[in-house]
Enzyme design. Structure first.
Site, PDB file in Angstrom:
ATOM      1  N   ASN A 174      -1.303   5.665   4.841  1.00  0.00           N
ATOM      2  CA  ASN A 174      -0.744   4.309   4.710  1.00  0.00           C
ATOM      3  C   ASN A 174      -1.460   3.286   5.602  1.00  0.00           C
ATOM      4  OD1 ASN A 174       2.675   5.462   4.121  1.00  0.00           O
ATOM      5  ND2 ASN A 174       1.137   4.819   2.645  1.00  0.00           N
TER       6      ASN A 174
ATOM      7  N   ASP B 189       9.936   6.465  -1.404  1.00  0.00           N
ATOM      8  CA  ASP B 189       8.904   5.690  -2.102  1.00  0.00           C
ATOM      9  C   ASP B 189       9.520   4.609  -2.989  1.00  0.00           C
ATOM     10  OD1 ASP B 189       6.304   5.014  -2.735  1.00  0.00           O
ATOM     11  OD2 ASP B 189       6.111   6.522  -4.319  1.00  0.00           O
TER      12      ASP B 189
HETATM   13  C1  IPE Z   1       4.228   8.370   0.334  1.00  0.00           C
HETATM   14  O1  IPE Z   1       4.256   7.231  -0.450  1.00  0.00           O
HETATM   15  C2  IPE Z   1       4.357   7.992   1.781  1.00  0.00           C
HETATM   16  C3  IPE Z   1       5.660   7.502   2.197  1.00  0.00           C
HETATM   17  C4  IPE Z   1       6.707   7.419   1.438  1.00  0.00           C
HETATM   18  C5  IPE Z   1       5.769   7.107   3.570  1.00  0.00           C
HETATM   19  P1  IPE Z   1       2.921   6.504  -0.914  1.00  0.00           P
HETATM   20  O2  IPE Z   1       3.343   5.336  -1.699  1.00  0.00           O
HETATM   21  O3  IPE Z   1       2.051   6.250   0.253  1.00  0.00           O
HETATM   22  O4  IPE Z   1       2.235   7.623  -1.818  1.00  0.00           O
HETATM   23  P2  IPE Z   1       1.170   7.475  -2.993  1.00  0.00           P
HETATM   24  O5  IPE Z   1       0.052   6.639  -2.455  1.00  0.00           O
HETATM   25  O6  IPE Z   1       1.866   6.823  -4.128  1.00  0.00           O
HETATM   26  O7  IPE Z   1       0.776   8.872  -3.313  1.00  0.00           O
HETATM   27  C1  IPE Z   2       7.298   3.466   0.368  1.00  0.00           C
HETATM   28  O1  IPE Z   2       7.221   2.413  -0.511  1.00  0.00           O
HETATM   29  C2  IPE Z   2       7.178   3.020   1.806  1.00  0.00           C
HETATM   30  C3  IPE Z   2       5.889   3.362   2.420  1.00  0.00           C
HETATM   31  C4  IPE Z   2       4.941   4.062   1.874  1.00  0.00           C
HETATM   32  C5  IPE Z   2       5.662   2.861   3.762  1.00  0.00           C
HETATM   33  P1  IPE Z   2       5.845   1.880  -1.081  1.00  0.00           P
HETATM   34  O2  IPE Z   2       5.383   0.768  -0.213  1.00  0.00           O
HETATM   35  O3  IPE Z   2       4.876   2.968  -1.269  1.00  0.00           O
HETATM   36  O4  IPE Z   2       6.310   1.299  -2.483  1.00  0.00           O
HETATM   37  P2  IPE Z   2       5.508   1.365  -3.847  1.00  0.00           P
HETATM   38  O5  IPE Z   2       5.170   2.795  -4.092  1.00  0.00           O
HETATM   39  O6  IPE Z   2       4.292   0.537  -3.665  1.00  0.00           O
HETATM   40  O7  IPE Z   2       6.451   0.821  -4.836  1.00  0.00           O
HETATM   41 MG    MG Z   3       4.417   4.173  -2.828  1.00  0.00          MG
END
Ligand code: IPE
Ligand code: IPE
Ligand code: MG
Length: 262
Positions: free
Chosen positions: A72, A24
């Site tokens: 996502n 994340d």
């Molecule tokens: C979890 O991260 C999913 C992945 C790392 C692929 P998210 O960014 O989607 O999770 P939330 O929305 O902060 O819970």
């Molecule tokens: C994790 O990074 C990757 C995916 C969930 C695909 P994020 O895109 O969730 O990054 P933040 O949480 O917005 O910083």
């Molecule tokens: Mg995230």
């Protein structure tokens, strides 16, 4: 592929056989630099390469990377589309690294929801790395723990209707067999980067007794040194599995065996 030599630093305690990572913070990493979120995802691939290579080198048996969740898909179309392009590129470009490190790639999730081109490259990479004997790298793609359980339940009902399964025989091990990848043992360690203290629908069933480690570092900056820090933390943990000592799980297995009269 020849057997790669395992080089593992001494972390001062137990070492996990299966590590799962919630990668994340790509978006935040980029936004903090005044860059587009997608550039964070691109930089995240360098971390995937470094962490995968280092885990393989240290003799980790399985590494599961949460790359795209079932939720996502809710993100803006352009971000989703670019993520899928990056996935496809990753699958093509990293084949050489996977082969070099004797890594076998597979995936869990509702893979049929992936764009055709990405799914085709996934299948090709799985095929090409199938005979590798080293670490197993599992990508969680369009993965959600709740959908995994729902998908399992559908198959359970089908088998029950067809007379292949009796309600009286259903136990935890039965349910496990219906999950996406029953052969891979539960993760010993679940790492989440970027500071959030939640599982976000990741391996809810399998992580029941996993050790959790949250790093404040965003995924694009989570590299070898940060991984080693997580492993040092893991080595200092005392796992009990509901028992009174580190052997709780073994004691449980022993008790079950003796109840069965084995
Ligand atoms: C979890 O991260 C999913 C992945 C790392 C692929 P998210 O960014 O989607 O999770 P939330 O929305 O902060 O819970
Ligand atoms: C994790 O990074 C990757 C995916 C969930 C695909 P994020 O895109 O969730 O990054 P933040 O949480 O917005 O910083
Ligand atoms: Mg995230």
């Amino acid at each position: 592929m020849g057997k790669a030599r395992i080089v593992r630093p001494d972390f001062g305690g137990a070492f996990p056989a299966h590590i799962a990572v919630i990668m994340d913070g790509n978006g935040r990493w980029a936004e903090r630099r005044g860059m587009q979120r997608i550039l964070g995802h691109r930089e995240g691939i360098a971390s995937v390469r470094e962490i995968t290579t280092e885990c393989a080198r240290m003799g980790v048996e399985s590494l599961t990377l949460y790359a795209f969740s079932a939720e996502n898909w809710k993100r803006p179309t352009l971000e989703v589309r670019t993520l899928m392009q990056l996935l496809r590129l990753f699958l093509v470009k990293e084949r050489a690294t996977l082969m070099e490190n004797d890594v076998r790639l597979s995936a869990i999730g509702r893979l049929e929801e992936l764009p055709k081109a990405a799914l085709a490259e996934l299948r090709r990479t799985e095929e090409q790395t199938r005979a590798n004997q080293g670490m197993r790298l599992r990508l969680a793609l369009s993965y959600g723990s709740r959908s995994e359980v729902a998908d399992a339940l559908k198959k359970v009902i089908e088998d029950a209707r067809a007379g292949r399964l009796d309600a009286a025989d259903v136990d935890e091990e039965t349910l496990r067999r219906y999950l996406y990848d029953p052969a891979t043992p539960d993760p010993d360690l679940v790492i989440r980067t970027a500071g959030e203290m939640r599982l976000s629908n990741f391996l809810l069933w399998q992580a029941s007794y996993s050790e959790l480690y949250v790093s404040s570092v965003c995924w694009p900056e989570f590299r070898k040194a940060e991984l080693h820090e997580a492993l040092r933390a893991y080595a200092s943990r005392k796992r009990k599995f509901g028992g009174l000592d580190q052997d709780g799980r073994d004691a449980d297995a022993r008790a079950r065996r003796s109840r069965r009269g084995a």
